[in-house]
Design an enzyme around this catalytic site. Structure first.
Site, PDB file in Angstrom:
ATOM      1  N   ARG A  38       0.965  -1.158   0.019  1.00 32.66           N
ATOM      2  CA  ARG A  38       0.009   0.050  -0.077  1.00 32.66           C
ATOM      3  C   ARG A  38       0.889   1.191   0.002  1.00 32.66           C
ATOM      4  O   ARG A  38       2.003   1.069   0.567  1.00 32.66           O
ATOM      5  CB  ARG A  38      -0.900   0.134   1.265  1.00 32.66           C
ATOM      6  CG  ARG A  38      -1.855  -1.227   1.104  1.00 32.66           C
ATOM      7  CD  ARG A  38      -3.011  -0.804   2.271  1.00 32.66           C
ATOM      8  NE  ARG A  38      -4.182  -1.837   1.884  1.00 32.66           N
ATOM      9  CZ  ARG A  38      -4.445  -3.071   2.646  1.00 32.66           C
ATOM     10  NH1 ARG A  38      -3.306  -3.319   3.648  1.00 32.66           N
ATOM     11  NH2 ARG A  38      -5.209  -3.721   2.315  1.00 32.66           N
TER      12      ARG A  38
ATOM     13  N   GLY B  51      -7.979  -3.166  -5.801  1.00 33.89           N
ATOM     14  CA  GLY B  51      -9.420  -2.767  -5.270  1.00 33.89           C
ATOM     15  C   GLY B  51      -9.737  -1.269  -5.589  1.00 33.89           C
ATOM     16  O   GLY B  51      -8.992  -0.766  -6.386  1.00 33.89           O
TER      17      GLY B  51
ATOM     18  N   ILE C 250     -11.386  -9.680  -2.498  1.00 39.48           N
ATOM     19  CA  ILE C 250     -12.233 -10.836  -1.617  1.00 39.48           C
ATOM     20  C   ILE C 250     -13.631 -10.194  -1.217  1.00 39.48           C
ATOM     21  O   ILE C 250     -14.742 -10.837  -1.167  1.00 39.48           O
ATOM     22  CB  ILE C 250     -11.865 -11.381  -0.581  1.00 39.48           C
ATOM     23  CG1 ILE C 250     -11.542 -10.736   0.450  1.00 39.48           C
ATOM     24  CG2 ILE C 250     -10.481 -12.247  -1.260  1.00 39.48           C
ATOM     25  CD1 ILE C 250     -11.323 -11.585   1.845  1.00 39.48           C
ATOM     26  N   ASP C 251     -13.921  -8.893  -1.148  1.00 39.42           N
ATOM     27  CA  ASP C 251     -15.152  -8.239  -0.491  1.00 39.42           C
ATOM     28  C   ASP C 251     -16.160  -8.261  -1.554  1.00 39.42           C
ATOM     29  O   ASP C 251     -17.280  -8.054  -1.261  1.00 39.42           O
ATOM     30  CB  ASP C 251     -14.610  -6.843  -0.046  1.00 39.42           C
ATOM     31  CG  ASP C 251     -13.840  -7.012   1.465  1.00 39.42           C
ATOM     32  OD1 ASP C 251     -13.630  -8.066   1.909  1.00 39.42           O
ATOM     33  OD2 ASP C 251     -13.478  -6.036   1.917  1.00 39.42           O
TER      34      ASP C 251
ATOM     35  N   GLU D  18     -16.858  -8.025   9.350  1.00 39.44           N
ATOM     36  CA  GLU D  18     -16.020  -7.339  10.445  1.00 39.44           C
ATOM     37  C   GLU D  18     -16.293  -5.737  10.417  1.00 39.44           C
ATOM     38  O   GLU D  18     -16.198  -5.373  11.566  1.00 39.44           O
ATOM     39  CB  GLU D  18     -14.719  -7.459   9.849  1.00 39.44           C
ATOM     40  CG  GLU D  18     -14.341  -6.781   8.572  1.00 39.44           C
ATOM     41  CD  GLU D  18     -13.155  -7.006   8.040  1.00 39.44           C
ATOM     42  OE1 GLU D  18     -12.036  -7.471   8.639  1.00 39.44           O
ATOM     43  OE2 GLU D  18     -12.968  -6.657   6.877  1.00 39.44           O
TER      44      GLU D  18
ATOM     45  N   ARG E 175      -8.420 -15.124   2.738  1.00 41.47           N
ATOM     46  CA  ARG E 175      -7.835 -14.795   1.544  1.00 41.47           C
ATOM     47  C   ARG E 175      -6.491 -15.389   1.063  1.00 41.47           C
ATOM     48  O   ARG E 175      -5.977 -15.179  -0.046  1.00 41.47           O
ATOM     49  CB  ARG E 175      -7.347 -13.223   2.098  1.00 41.47           C
ATOM     50  CG  ARG E 175      -7.811 -12.007   1.174  1.00 41.47           C
ATOM     51  CD  ARG E 175      -7.453 -10.862   1.908  1.00 41.47           C
ATOM     52  NE  ARG E 175      -6.177 -10.344   2.190  1.00 41.47           N
ATOM     53  CZ  ARG E 175      -5.704  -9.216   2.881  1.00 41.47           C
ATOM     54  NH1 ARG E 175      -6.321  -8.447   3.140  1.00 41.47           N
ATOM     55  NH2 ARG E 175      -4.326  -8.955   2.797  1.00 41.47           N
TER      56      ARG E 175
HETATM   57  O1  F6P Z   1     -10.235  -5.453   0.980  1.00 45.99           O
HETATM   58  C1  F6P Z   1     -10.122  -6.788   1.426  1.00 45.99           C
HETATM   59  C2  F6P Z   1      -9.606  -6.962   2.880  1.00 45.99           C
HETATM   60  O2  F6P Z   1      -9.707  -8.384   3.081  1.00 45.99           O
HETATM   61  C3  F6P Z   1     -10.804  -6.340   4.106  1.00 45.99           C
HETATM   62  O3  F6P Z   1     -12.133  -7.165   4.127  1.00 45.99           O
HETATM   63  C4  F6P Z   1     -10.154  -6.497   5.304  1.00 45.99           C
HETATM   64  O4  F6P Z   1     -10.600  -5.488   6.033  1.00 45.99           O
HETATM   65  C5  F6P Z   1      -8.634  -5.996   4.905  1.00 45.99           C
HETATM   66  O5  F6P Z   1      -8.600  -6.465   3.324  1.00 45.99           O
HETATM   67  C6  F6P Z   1      -7.654  -6.420   5.479  1.00 45.99           C
HETATM   68  O6  F6P Z   1      -6.395  -6.036   5.033  1.00 45.99           O
HETATM   69  P1  F6P Z   1      -5.000  -6.185   5.791  1.00 45.99           P
HETATM   70  O7  F6P Z   1      -5.223  -6.805   7.110  1.00 45.99           O
HETATM   71  O8  F6P Z   1      -4.097  -7.071   4.840  1.00 45.99           O
HETATM   72  O9  F6P Z   1      -4.491  -4.635   5.648  1.00 45.99           O
END
Ligand code: F6P
Length: 343
Positions: free
Chosen positions: A73, A103, A127-128, A223, A276
């Site tokens: 990111r 995404g 995945i969302d 969540e 995931r």
């Molecule tokens: O965007 C997908 C997703 O799996 C969300 O549902 C989740 O909140 C997030 O990524 C978690 O991402 P990470 O913990 O890898 O930053």
């Protein structure tokens, strides 16, 4: 033609199948070459790239989870500040088209690059399943399969102990995974971010089920689901450096409330990143392969500023602007459909 691709944001089963789809199509149909930038936008800024060949190695990644390119990111400000560097890196590498796979955040970045003169074709990933303008994204089917399998297992242990089970699945802003896994596994209640829940109503439903002699209660919760603030206070987790809300464990907090209010034993399961990881399902391999293939075709046809999307059974191109206009959340009528099976 020389194509560059990258994977950005959270990983997702099927990313490698997209990469393979791009490489195989570009190479065998057009004699083009493909490079991959490592770790998302960061690798593009730092000019870290690898050559991707149409060989046995790329075929092997079809069923591998994660991403062979790595992902990451990057704060939007840093990304925007780096525009001249990005242009220079792409020019030096002789890149004619960039295919970012990601995404909503990544696709917003892709649109911005397009508006700044970079030839871009986007591929939606999450995945969302919350990217707008496409019926489904790859990774979603895998996540739903993993969640459904887990909930199937929780049914038997819950009924043996006459317990309530609260299962937390991913879904930050959209409850698609919860909705589908809830229906597929015959959950007794599904809570999604789109519909704030009333804890008293949840408890009433549970009590009613036990009073009529049923053995257990399974509640699936996304969540990002939130209680109606009048009915329960959810702890605040603040915001992370990318502007994302930090979750504080809604399932666990709801479980405590249920135990307190109805005196039943409650257990919590948080599925987290298990949803995931690992191999994509056959459905996701097919969708991801088709996305990769069509993205490579779109790049060769010069359809820049677009994103590949699934409409029914067809892969079509939509403007990137359409894809990032809003998130695709669960509509009220889809939730109402599922709620016919609650209780
Ligand atoms: O965007 C997908 C997703 O799996 C969300 O549902 C989740 O909140 C997030 O990524 C978690 O991402 P990470 O913990 O890898 O930053």
């Amino acid at each position: 033609m020389r194509i560059a691709t990258l994977t950005s944001g959270g990983d997702c089963p099927g990313l490698n199948a997209v990469i393979r789809g791009i490489v195989r199509t570009a190479s065998s149909e057009y004699g083009s070459t493909v490079v991959g930038y490592e770790d998302g936008w960061v690798g593009l800024l730092e000019d870290r790239r690898i050559q991707l060949y149409d060989d046995e190695e790329i075929d092997r990644v079809l069923l591998r989870g994660g991403t062979i390119l790595g992902t990451g990111r990057l704060h939007p400000d840093k990304f925007r500040e780096g525009i001249e560097q990005i242009k220079e890196n792409l020019a030096n590498a002789g890149v004619d088209a960039l295919i970012p796979i990601g995404g909503e955040g990544t696709l917003k970045g892709a649109l911005w690059l397009h508006e700044n003169g970079i030839p871009v074709v986007g591929v939606p990933k999450t995945i969302d399943n919350d990217v707008n303008a496409t019926d489904y994204t790859f990774g979603f089917d895998t996540a739903v399969s993993v969640a459904t399998d887990a909930i199937d297992r929780l049914h038997t242990t819950a009924e043996s102990h006459n317990r309530v089970m609260v299962v937390e699945v991913m879904g930050r802003h959209a409850g698609w995974i919860a909705l589908h896994a809830g229906i597929a596994s015959g959950a007794h209640l599904t809570l999604v971010p789109e519909e704030p829940f009333d804890v008293d109503a949840v408890c009433k439903m549970m009590k009613k089920r036990f009073q009529r002699g049923d053995s257990h209660f399974i509640c699936v919760i996304a969540e990002g689901a939130k209680p109606d603030p009048e009915s329960m206070t959810l702890r605040e987790g603040g915001i992370d450096e990318y502007g994302h809300v930090r979750f504080t464990g809604v399932a666990q907090q709801l479980a405590v409330e249920i135990e307190r209010r109805i005196g039943k034993e409650v257990r919590t399961t948080v599925l987290g990143h298990i949803q995931r990881g690992g191999k994509p399902t056959p459905y996701d391999r097919v969708l991801a392969t088709r996305f990769g293939h069509h993205a490579a075709e779109a790049a060769h046809a010069g359809h820049f500023g677009s994103m590949v999307a699934l409409h029914g059974t067809k892969i079509e191109l939509v403007p990137l602007a359409e894809a990032v206009k809003q998130l695709k959340t669960v509509p009220a009528d889809r939730y109402a459909e599922a709620s016919a099976f609650f209780g």
